[in-house]
Design an enzyme around this catalytic site. Structure first.
Site, PDB file in Angstrom:
ATOM      1  N   HIS A  14       0.859  -1.195   0.000  1.00  0.00           N
ATOM      2  CA  HIS A  14       0.000   0.000   0.000  1.00  0.00           C
ATOM      3  C   HIS A  14       0.887   1.233   0.000  1.00  0.00           C
ATOM      4  O   HIS A  14       1.294   1.720   1.044  1.00  0.00           O
ATOM      5  CB  HIS A  14      -0.912  -0.034   1.229  1.00  0.00           C
ATOM      6  CG  HIS A  14      -1.840   1.139   1.357  1.00  0.00           C
ATOM      7  ND1 HIS A  14      -2.901   1.159   2.248  1.00  0.00           N
ATOM      8  CD2 HIS A  14      -1.891   2.333   0.719  1.00  0.00           C
ATOM      9  CE1 HIS A  14      -3.545   2.310   2.153  1.00  0.00           C
ATOM     10  NE2 HIS A  14      -2.941   3.050   1.235  1.00  0.00           N
ATOM     11  N   GLU A 197     -10.732   3.886   6.653  1.00  0.00           N
ATOM     12  CA  GLU A 197      -9.623   4.760   7.057  1.00  0.00           C
ATOM     13  C   GLU A 197     -10.262   5.880   7.886  1.00  0.00           C
ATOM     14  O   GLU A 197     -10.077   5.954   9.095  1.00  0.00           O
ATOM     15  CB  GLU A 197      -8.901   5.317   5.825  1.00  0.00           C
ATOM     16  CG  GLU A 197      -7.755   6.287   6.163  1.00  0.00           C
ATOM     17  CD  GLU A 197      -7.108   6.917   4.919  1.00  0.00           C
ATOM     18  OE1 GLU A 197      -7.702   6.869   3.826  1.00  0.00           O
ATOM     19  OE2 GLU A 197      -5.999   7.491   5.061  1.00  0.00           O
ATOM     20  N   ASP A 275       2.026   4.067   2.627  1.00  0.00           N
ATOM     21  CA  ASP A 275       0.992   4.949   2.069  1.00  0.00           C
ATOM     22  C   ASP A 275       1.592   6.060   1.208  1.00  0.00           C
ATOM     23  O   ASP A 275       1.695   5.914  -0.004  1.00  0.00           O
ATOM     24  CB  ASP A 275       0.105   5.506   3.200  1.00  0.00           C
ATOM     25  CG  ASP A 275      -1.304   5.855   2.755  1.00  0.00           C
ATOM     26  OD1 ASP A 275      -1.645   5.567   1.594  1.00  0.00           O
ATOM     27  OD2 ASP A 275      -2.075   6.409   3.574  1.00  0.00           O
TER      28      ASP A 275
END
Ligand code: ADE
Ligand code: ZN
Length: 338
Positions: A14, A197, A275
């Site tokens: 990710h 999230e 991220d």
């Protein structure tokens, strides 16, 4: 422990390639492309990386991506990420890209994909990092725009393993993209989605039930729903958790309050990822270090996190087994001697 984590063979599942644009490269590309930026220096730009929520980050992230114009820019961006990832002993990287951020500014889809793909291939040859590329639809834009993006991606199907869903979560539930994902699946794409999230557990359910997501990106809010948590554990759905991101975007007030250990203890297939490393203060190793320190994770928990990353990767069983064997050998060789 720090040495153990630094050398640990890792997968990264990710990370948004646009989120690895460091301020130094941003300034270099702005100059190369004649793009004016509203910051006077690298220091001033970096000082602006204080976020109160996902949207406040996304505003700066999309602005930063405005310096990316040519195939060479996308190549340089991706190569910079890969050389940094190699230092963290990343052995396999699954990279997200947001084509709409670029095509909406007139950048050809081909320039984006050729630049990223060329660097990924060089990374495989020269750094031994295997890779997969995942196209993310921007969820704040329309279903129609996502469908058009899928159409544009079809000629590059051999370079794109799957599709994902990112950008502003709240108010843009997975169900908005049910038809796009159904078509993507029929075209043979694997499916992931950002959910839970900032959004509620209901969005995680929708990602599973309506989009048929095979992994959930973030998913940390799933824990608010006991039934969902049990389902994620039972179905071994991987969560790609990004600890530094979650603290920078105020999903948790501090790393000590991050729920990663609770998720692990609930039997979920948790992985650790960066991220948008250029914006959140660290690459994947820093994410492991930060959660280990704050939550007191054991060596075995760290090993499990790394193993989960390899298990959850979109690669065949042979590659998974090779990566897991490498991890096993590393853990055995670095066992504390008494
Ligand atoms: N795009 C880049 N990073 C993101 C994140 N953490 N959540 C949603 N969209 C994103
Ligand atoms: Zn993300």
């Amino acid at each position: 422990m720090e040495k153990f984590i630094r050398g640990l063979p890792k997968a990264e599942l990710h990370m948004h390639i646009e989120g690895s644009l460091e301020p130094e490269l941003l300034f270099e590309l702005a100059q190369r492309n004649g793009v004016s930026i509203r910051f006077d220096s690298v220091e001033q730009l970096r000082a602006a990386y204080e976020f109160e929520d996902l949207q406040s980050f996304l505003d700066l992230y999309y602005e930063g991506a405005g310096v990316l114009l040519t195939e060479r820019d996308f190549h340089d961006l991706t190569w910079a990420y890969l050389t940094r990832a190699a230092e963290d002993n990343v052995r396999h990287a699954e990279v997200f890209f947001d084509p709409q951020t670029h095509t909406d500014r007139g950048v050809p889809f081909e320039a984006v994909i050729d630049g990223i793909h060329g660097a990924l291939e060089a990374g495989r040859r020269e750094l031994g990092i295997t890779n997969r590329l995942i196209l993310c639809f921007l969820r704040h834009l329309s279903e129609e725009a996502a469908m058009e993006t899928l159409d544009r991606a079809l000629p590059f199907r051999d370079r794109i393993v799957g599709v994902g869903l990112d950008s502003s979560e709240v108010g843009h539930p997975p169900r908005k993209f049910e038809r796009v994902f159904s078509r993507a699946r029929k075209e043979g794409f694997r499916v992931v989605a950002h959910a839970g999230e900032e959004g509620p557990p209901e969005y995680v359910r929708e990602a599973l039930d309506l989009l048929e997501a095979e992994r959930i990106d973030h998913g940390v809010r799933s824990i608010e729903d006991a039934e969902l948590t049990e389902r994620l554990a039972k179905e071994a759905i991987p969560l790609t958790v990004c600890p530094l991101s979650n603290v920078k975007l105020c999903v948790f007030p501090s790393m000590e309050q991050h729920n990663l250990k609770k998720l692990l203890d609930a039997g979920l297939r948790v992985t650790v990822n960066s991220d948008d490393p250029a914006y959140f203060g660290g690459y994947v190793t820093e994410n492991y270090l930060a959660v280990q320190r704050a939550l007191g994770l054991s060596r075995d928990e760290i090993r499990r996190l790394a193993a989960n990353g390899f298990e959850a990767a979109f690669v065949d069983r042979d590659r998974k087994n090779a990566l897991l064997a490498e991890l096993h050998a590393y853990v055995a060789a670095s066992a504390p001697r008494f």
